[in-house]
Enzyme design. Structure first.
Site, PDB file in Angstrom:
ATOM      1  N   ASP A 114      -0.708   4.193   1.005  1.00 20.68           N
ATOM      2  CA  ASP A 114      -1.564   5.162   1.702  1.00 20.68           C
ATOM      3  C   ASP A 114      -1.000   5.661   3.021  1.00 20.68           C
ATOM      4  O   ASP A 114      -1.534   6.610   3.606  1.00 20.68           O
ATOM      5  CB  ASP A 114      -2.984   4.564   1.902  1.00 20.68           C
ATOM      6  CG  ASP A 114      -2.970   3.244   2.698  1.00 20.68           C
ATOM      7  OD1 ASP A 114      -3.838   2.387   2.445  1.00 20.68           O
ATOM      8  OD2 ASP A 114      -2.091   3.063   3.564  1.00 20.68           O
ATOM      9  N   ASN A 165       0.827  -1.203   0.000  1.00 18.69           N
ATOM     10  CA  ASN A 165       0.000   0.000   0.000  1.00 18.69           C
ATOM     11  C   ASN A 165       0.864   1.256   0.000  1.00 18.69           C
ATOM     12  O   ASN A 165       1.978   1.252   0.509  1.00 18.69           O
ATOM     13  CB  ASN A 165      -0.924   0.016   1.228  1.00 18.69           C
ATOM     14  CG  ASN A 165      -1.857  -1.185   1.251  1.00 18.69           C
ATOM     15  OD1 ASN A 165      -2.089  -1.826   0.219  1.00 18.69           O
ATOM     16  ND2 ASN A 165      -2.364  -1.536   2.425  1.00 18.69           N
ATOM     17  N   HIS A 224       5.866  -0.393  -2.708  1.00 13.36           N
ATOM     18  CA  HIS A 224       5.399   0.351  -3.880  1.00 13.36           C
ATOM     19  C   HIS A 224       5.447   1.858  -3.679  1.00 13.36           C
ATOM     20  O   HIS A 224       4.771   2.606  -4.389  1.00 13.36           O
ATOM     21  CB  HIS A 224       3.974  -0.102  -4.236  1.00 13.36           C
ATOM     22  CG  HIS A 224       3.924  -1.531  -4.685  1.00 13.36           C
ATOM     23  ND1 HIS A 224       2.762  -2.273  -4.693  1.00 13.36           N
ATOM     24  CD2 HIS A 224       4.895  -2.365  -5.115  1.00 13.36           C
ATOM     25  CE1 HIS A 224       3.018  -3.503  -5.124  1.00 13.36           C
ATOM     26  NE2 HIS A 224       4.316  -3.583  -5.384  1.00 13.36           N
ATOM     27  N   CYS A 251      10.480  21.938 -11.937  1.00 12.78           N
ATOM     28  CA  CYS A 251      11.690  22.499 -11.310  1.00 12.78           C
ATOM     29  C   CYS A 251      12.031  23.813 -12.000  1.00 12.78           C
ATOM     30  O   CYS A 251      12.125  23.877 -13.239  1.00 12.78           O
ATOM     31  CB  CYS A 251      12.848  21.514 -11.456  1.00 12.78           C
ATOM     32  SG  CYS A 251      14.432  22.192 -10.889  1.00 12.78           S
ATOM     33  N   GLY A 272      -5.151  -9.020   3.208  1.00  2.00           N
ATOM     34  CA  GLY A 272      -5.797  -8.092   2.287  1.00  2.00           C
ATOM     35  C   GLY A 272      -5.113  -7.882   0.963  1.00  2.00           C
ATOM     36  O   GLY A 272      -5.022  -6.750   0.470  1.00  2.00           O
ATOM     37  N   ALA A 282     -10.278  -8.043   7.620  1.00  2.30           N
ATOM     38  CA  ALA A 282      -9.123  -7.829   8.500  1.00  2.30           C
ATOM     39  C   ALA A 282      -9.498  -7.108   9.790  1.00  2.30           C
ATOM     40  O   ALA A 282      -9.026  -7.463  10.874  1.00  2.30           O
ATOM     41  CB  ALA A 282      -8.065  -7.029   7.746  1.00  2.30           C
ATOM     42  N   CYS A 321      16.927  19.455  -8.196  1.00  6.69           N
ATOM     43  CA  CYS A 321      15.485  19.664  -8.027  1.00  6.69           C
ATOM     44  C   CYS A 321      15.105  19.404  -6.566  1.00  6.69           C
ATOM     45  O   CYS A 321      15.589  18.437  -5.970  1.00  6.69           O
ATOM     46  CB  CYS A 321      14.681  18.702  -8.885  1.00  6.69           C
ATOM     47  SG  CYS A 321      15.131  18.655 -10.612  1.00  6.69           S
TER      48      CYS A 321
HETATM   49  P1  OAD Z   1      -6.233  -5.745  -4.775  1.00  5.47           P
HETATM   50  O1  OAD Z   1      -7.309  -4.755  -4.985  1.00  5.47           O
HETATM   51  O2  OAD Z   1      -5.674  -6.521  -5.942  1.00  5.47           O
HETATM   52  O3  OAD Z   1      -6.726  -6.852  -3.723  1.00  5.47           O
HETATM   53  C1  OAD Z   1      -7.335  -6.417  -2.528  1.00  5.47           C
HETATM   54  C2  OAD Z   1      -7.658  -7.669  -1.737  1.00  5.47           C
HETATM   55  O4  OAD Z   1      -8.191  -7.271  -0.480  1.00  5.47           O
HETATM   56  C3  OAD Z   1      -8.700  -8.547  -2.420  1.00  5.47           C
HETATM   57  O5  OAD Z   1      -8.243  -9.902  -2.437  1.00  5.47           O
HETATM   58  C4  OAD Z   1      -9.925  -8.418  -1.512  1.00  5.47           C
HETATM   59  O6  OAD Z   1     -10.664  -9.641  -1.420  1.00  5.47           O
HETATM   60  C5  OAD Z   1      -9.278  -8.115  -0.186  1.00  5.47           C
HETATM   61  N1  OAD Z   1     -10.129  -7.389   0.764  1.00  5.47           N
HETATM   62  C6  OAD Z   1     -11.141  -6.547   0.487  1.00  5.47           C
HETATM   63  N2  OAD Z   1     -11.673  -6.077   1.645  1.00  5.47           N
HETATM   64  C7  OAD Z   1     -10.947  -6.646   2.666  1.00  5.47           C
HETATM   65  C8  OAD Z   1     -10.991  -6.571   4.088  1.00  5.47           C
HETATM   66  N3  OAD Z   1     -11.917  -5.815   4.715  1.00  5.47           N
HETATM   67  N4  OAD Z   1     -10.090  -7.291   4.811  1.00  5.47           N
HETATM   68  C9  OAD Z   1      -9.172  -8.064   4.187  1.00  5.47           C
HETATM   69  N5  OAD Z   1      -9.072  -8.182   2.831  1.00  5.47           N
HETATM   70  C10 OAD Z   1      -9.960  -7.475   2.098  1.00  5.47           C
HETATM   71  O7  OAD Z   1      -5.054  -4.986  -4.018  1.00  5.47           O
HETATM   72  P2  OAD Z   1      -3.589  -5.487  -3.802  1.00  5.47           P
HETATM   73  O8  OAD Z   1      -3.529  -6.983  -3.696  1.00  5.47           O
HETATM   74  O9  OAD Z   1      -3.019  -4.718  -2.681  1.00  5.47           O
HETATM   75  O10 OAD Z   1       0.514  -1.974  -7.219  1.00  5.47           O
HETATM   76  O11 OAD Z   1      -2.885  -5.020  -5.179  1.00  5.47           O
HETATM   77  C11 OAD Z   1      -1.480  -5.233  -5.312  1.00  5.47           C
HETATM   78  C12 OAD Z   1      -0.932  -4.145  -6.176  1.00  5.47           C
HETATM   79  O12 OAD Z   1      -1.642  -4.069  -7.426  1.00  5.47           O
HETATM   80  C13 OAD Z   1      -1.070  -2.752  -5.593  1.00  5.47           C
HETATM   81  O13 OAD Z   1      -0.083  -2.469  -4.637  1.00  5.47           O
HETATM   82  C14 OAD Z   1      -0.880  -1.904  -6.843  1.00  5.47           C
HETATM   83  C15 OAD Z   1      -1.707  -2.686  -7.841  1.00  5.47           C
HETATM   84  O14 OAD Z   1      -1.180  -2.584  -9.140  1.00  5.47           O
HETATM   85  C16 OAD Z   1       1.111  -0.772  -7.586  1.00  5.47           C
HETATM   86  O15 OAD Z   1       0.499   0.282  -7.550  1.00  5.47           O
HETATM   87  C17 OAD Z   1       2.537  -0.925  -8.013  1.00  5.47           C
END
Ligand code: OAD
Length: 255
Positions: free
Chosen positions: A112, A110, A127, A155, A195, A239, A142
């Site tokens: 965030d 993440n 990331h 810049c 997550g 979570a 810069c």
């Molecule tokens: P995704 O959006 O691919 O997956 C989010 C996961 O969180 C899913 O499997 C959902 O089922 C799960 N989820 C949703 N609500 C939840 C909750 N309350 N508790 C637990 N799990 C929950 O996001 P990421 O796997 O983080 O990369 O994506 C990986 C990367 O893909 C990101 O970091 C980004 C994107 O491209 C970059 O920006 C480089």
């Protein structure tokens, strides 16, 4: 242990508690799902996913930024405002409590910054971070001090574009972060995955590294994920509800 009535008997919960209680070097990998209960859209959830609004290839890449810097910059400003307006949720806070009880290395996909806002220290951001900036083709001098206001800022010395300090499609991960994440995956005695859909490498490969080095893998996700096959235990739960049930939590502060 928190009030167990708050979470119906979840298959795997007791075993997960036992493994976490006995671990002495925990590797935690988080994805967008841990921030979902804070109100931050994930990337791939059909209803709320950020990608639903934009084609990722259109915005989150250097080529896109060179092609349309103002649009991409505005999208990131929108995400920054959205994230700044939300707060860490019980899942973020539960990980802070765990790290107070035993060695934990928190690696996140993440950008965030909510883990840090909850109080987690030493967070490894694979990331990058939404609130960091860097420069595209910078002159080396810069800085915020040389930045002329604009969408995006440039810049004043060389005209380079300021860009978000996040990893874009096709870019390498920050070298130090990647090395540190791979090291903890190889040396931990438990891997907790929270997550993430497990679709984006190299991050998604880390739990497999932990497993190959003998660490049990626990996945927390209300939906099936690509990492379920790697897991010893899959806790099908959100979570925010699940993590506080997995280890002792501090008593609520008075007042
Ligand atoms: P995704 O959006 O691919 O997956 C989010 C996961 O969180 C899913 O499997 C959902 O089922 C799960 N989820 C949703 N609500 C939840 C909750 N309350 N508790 C637990 N799990 C929950 O996001 P990421 O796997 O983080 O990369 O994506 C990986 C990367 O893909 C990101 O970091 C980004 C994107 O491209 C970059 O920006 C480089």
């Amino acid at each position: 242990m928190a009030d167990e009535s708050r979470l119906p008997a979840l298959p795997g919960l007791e075993e997960a508690r036992r493994l976490i209680g006995g671990a002495s070097n925990i590797f935690v990998l988080t994805g967008a799902g841990i921030s979902a209960e804070s109100g931050v859209p994930t990337f791939r959830d059909a209803m709320t996913g950020l990608w639903e609004q934009f084609d990722p290839e259109e915005l989150a890449s250097e080529a896109a930024y060179r092609r349309q810097p103002a649009l991409v910059w505005q999208w990131y400003q929108h995400r920054r405002e959205l994230v700044a307006a939300v707060n860490p949720n019980p899942a973020h806070h539960a990980l802070v409590a765990l790290a107070a009880q035993k060695p934990v290395t928190l690696v996140t996909q993440n950008v965030d910054g909510l883990h840090q806002r909850a109080g987690s220290a030493g967070v490894i951001e694979l990331h990058g971070n939404l609130f960091a900036n860097k420069w595209l083709d910078g002159c080396g001098r810069c800085s915020e001090a040389t930045a002329l206001p604009g969408m995006p800022p440039r810049c004043n010395l060389c005209g380079a574009l300021m860009r978000p300090g996040v990893v874009w499609f096709g870019e390498d991960l920050p070298r130090v972060a990647r090395y540190r994440a791979e090291h903890v995956a190889q040396t931990c005695d438990l891997c907790l995955v929270v997550g993430t859909s497990g679709l984006v490498y190299p991050a998604a490969g880390l739990p497999g590294v932990a497993r190959d080095h003998g660490a049990p893998v626990i996945v927390v996700n209300p939906q099936p994920s690509a990492l379920d096959q790697t897991a010893d235990i899959v806790l099908s739960a959100a979570a925010g509800a699940c993590l506080p049930q997995l280890w002792p939590q501090p008593a609520p502060s008075a007042g």
